[in-house]
Motif scaffolding. Structure first.
Motif, PDB file in Angstrom:
ATOM      1  N   ILE A  69       0.832  -1.208   0.000  1.00 55.51           N
ATOM      2  CA  ILE A  69       0.000   0.000   0.000  1.00 55.51           C
ATOM      3  C   ILE A  69       0.866   1.257   0.000  1.00 55.51           C
ATOM      4  O   ILE A  69       0.396   2.363  -0.279  1.00 55.51           O
ATOM      5  CB  ILE A  69      -0.961   0.006   1.202  1.00 55.51           C
ATOM      6  N   TYR A  70       2.151   1.082   0.260  1.00 55.90           N
ATOM      7  CA  TYR A  70       3.068   2.230   0.325  1.00 55.90           C
ATOM      8  C   TYR A  70       3.499   2.635  -1.084  1.00 55.90           C
ATOM      9  O   TYR A  70       3.960   1.805  -1.862  1.00 55.90           O
ATOM     10  CB  TYR A  70       4.291   1.875   1.181  1.00 55.90           C
ATOM     11  N   ARG A  71       3.359   3.897  -1.406  1.00 58.85           N
ATOM     12  CA  ARG A  71       3.699   4.408  -2.725  1.00 58.85           C
ATOM     13  C   ARG A  71       5.180   4.797  -2.798  1.00 58.85           C
ATOM     14  O   ARG A  71       5.758   5.292  -1.832  1.00 58.85           O
ATOM     15  CB  ARG A  71       2.854   5.639  -3.090  1.00 58.85           C
ATOM     16  N   ASP A  72       5.772   4.597  -3.976  1.00 62.71           N
ATOM     17  CA  ASP A  72       7.119   5.095  -4.251  1.00 62.71           C
ATOM     18  C   ASP A  72       6.952   6.497  -4.836  1.00 62.71           C
ATOM     19  O   ASP A  72       6.535   6.657  -5.981  1.00 62.71           O
ATOM     20  CB  ASP A  72       7.826   4.181  -5.247  1.00 62.71           C
ATOM     21  N   THR A  73       7.253   7.503  -4.052  1.00 65.12           N
ATOM     22  CA  THR A  73       7.002   8.898  -4.459  1.00 65.12           C
ATOM     23  C   THR A  73       8.241   9.594  -5.011  1.00 65.12           C
ATOM     24  O   THR A  73       8.193  10.779  -5.334  1.00 65.12           O
ATOM     25  CB  THR A  73       6.472   9.714  -3.260  1.00 65.12           C
ATOM     26  N   ARG A  74       9.339   8.865  -5.148  1.00 67.16           N
ATOM     27  CA  ARG A  74      10.606   9.492  -5.540  1.00 67.16           C
ATOM     28  C   ARG A  74      10.520  10.226  -6.871  1.00 67.16           C
ATOM     29  O   ARG A  74      11.095  11.302  -7.029  1.00 67.16           O
ATOM     30  CB  ARG A  74      11.715   8.438  -5.607  1.00 67.16           C
ATOM     31  N   PHE A  75       9.829   9.646  -7.827  1.00 67.20           N
ATOM     32  CA  PHE A  75       9.784  10.234  -9.168  1.00 67.20           C
ATOM     33  C   PHE A  75       8.369  10.670  -9.559  1.00 67.20           C
ATOM     34  O   PHE A  75       8.046  10.766 -10.737  1.00 67.20           O
ATOM     35  CB  PHE A  75      10.333   9.231 -10.195  1.00 67.20           C
ATOM     36  N   SER A  76       7.543  10.910  -8.557  1.00 70.03           N
ATOM     37  CA  SER A  76       6.156  11.276  -8.817  1.00 70.03           C
ATOM     38  C   SER A  76       5.840  12.662  -8.252  1.00 70.03           C
ATOM     39  O   SER A  76       6.309  13.035  -7.178  1.00 70.03           O
ATOM     40  CB  SER A  76       5.222  10.239  -8.179  1.00 70.03           C
ATOM     41  N   LYS A  77       5.023  13.395  -8.993  1.00 67.68           N
ATOM     42  CA  LYS A  77       4.559  14.698  -8.494  1.00 67.68           C
ATOM     43  C   LYS A  77       3.581  14.517  -7.345  1.00 67.68           C
ATOM     44  O   LYS A  77       3.439  15.383  -6.491  1.00 67.68           O
ATOM     45  CB  LYS A  77       3.910  15.490  -9.641  1.00 67.68           C
ATOM     46  N   ASP A  78       2.889  13.386  -7.370  1.00 69.55           N
ATOM     47  CA  ASP A  78       1.947  13.061  -6.293  1.00 69.55           C
ATOM     48  C   ASP A  78       2.749  12.502  -5.113  1.00 69.55           C
ATOM     49  O   ASP A  78       3.305  11.412  -5.180  1.00 69.55           O
ATOM     50  CB  ASP A  78       0.947  12.012  -6.796  1.00 69.55           C
ATOM     51  N   LYS A  79       2.820  13.255  -4.042  1.00 70.59           N
ATOM     52  CA  LYS A  79       3.633  12.857  -2.891  1.00 70.59           C
ATOM     53  C   LYS A  79       2.815  12.176  -1.783  1.00 70.59           C
ATOM     54  O   LYS A  79       3.330  11.964  -0.682  1.00 70.59           O
ATOM     55  CB  LYS A  79       4.363  14.082  -2.316  1.00 70.59           C
ATOM     56  N   ASN A  80       1.558  11.850  -2.069  1.00 75.39           N
ATOM     57  CA  ASN A  80       0.786  11.095  -1.085  1.00 75.39           C
ATOM     58  C   ASN A  80       1.496   9.772  -0.816  1.00 75.39           C
ATOM     59  O   ASN A  80       1.848   9.047  -1.758  1.00 75.39           O
ATOM     60  CB  ASN A  80      -0.629  10.819  -1.598  1.00 75.39           C
TER      61      ASN A  80
END
Length: 223
Positions: A69-80
């Motif tokens: 359920i944990y998102r990888d936000t490193r390369f995403s504009k969405d930081k949720n």
């Protein structure tokens, strides 16, 4: 083993959507764990049901099939930090070398899918060759009345504009050769997800996908 998806799962996902931050998640981790356990238990039951038409599915571990359920936000504009869905790969994933099944649980956005998603170039080429050489068989599968009822068309995501290199421009299967994924999707209503017979109903839909998957996988045997 839970044979149903609890309404509490939707309640948790809706609350997470409103409070997508680590502080809230950590304070309510018990809700996540309860929901996760329910989904894993449901998947165990679904896998058993699917084993009636595809014995290979029985090899799948429900816990391992469920995505984090944990998102990888490193390369995403969405930081949720968290996904607001539960997704599970039953033999299908991005870059896979084999067709399989996928289930996505999210309030108002749940769906079932099958096929092969964004395979690598060598795998994609073999699938295209099989479609080009055995177009009649492929069309018979996707134009089957029961198949068409649930899957009117294949996913057009990232479809090429031109016929790929290595194939005749006049190939009668040209429209399908432009595809980069071979995916079918059935969107679920929330009521279908929470239906007491959801596992059996989902299994029947996945069974309709099996000839499509078998065709794709037949092109990849010993390749």
């Amino acid at each position: 083993m839970s044979t149903i998806i609890s309404p509490n799962v939707f309640d948790f996902l809706r609350a997470l959507d409103r409070n997508n931050n680590r502080e809230w998640f950590n304070l309510n981790k018990n809700l996540y764990q309860d929901s996760q356990e329910n989904i894993i238990s449901f998947l165990d039951y679904l896998i058993d049901e699917m084993g009636n038409f595809d014995v290979n599915i029985l090899k799948i571990d429900a816990k391992k099939a469920l995505f984090r359920i944990y998102r990888d936000t490193r390369f995403s504009k969405d930081k949720n930090p968290y996904k607001t869905n539960f997704g599970a790969s039953l033999g299908m994933g991005k870059g896979s070398k084999k067709a399989g099944y996928y289930i996505h649980i999210e309030p108002g956005k749940s769906f079932l899918a099958g096929g092969i998603y964004m395979p690598d170039s060598p795998t994609l080429k073999e699938i295209r060759k099989e479609i080009s050489m055995n177009g009649d068989e492929f069309l018979k599968i996707i134009n089957n009345k029961n198949f068409k009822k649930y899957f009117p068309e294949l996913s057009q995501e990232q479809k090429l504009v031109k016929i790929p290199q290595g194939f005749e421009k006049e190939d009668v299967m040209g429209d399908y050769l432009k595809l980069k994924s071979f995916i079918v999707v059935y969107n679920l209503k929330d009521s279908e997800v929470l239906d007491p017979n959801a596992a059996k109903n989902f299994s029947k839909i996945f069974e309709i996908i099996k000839p499509f998957n078998d065709f794709i996988n037949s092109s990849l045997i010993q390749k």
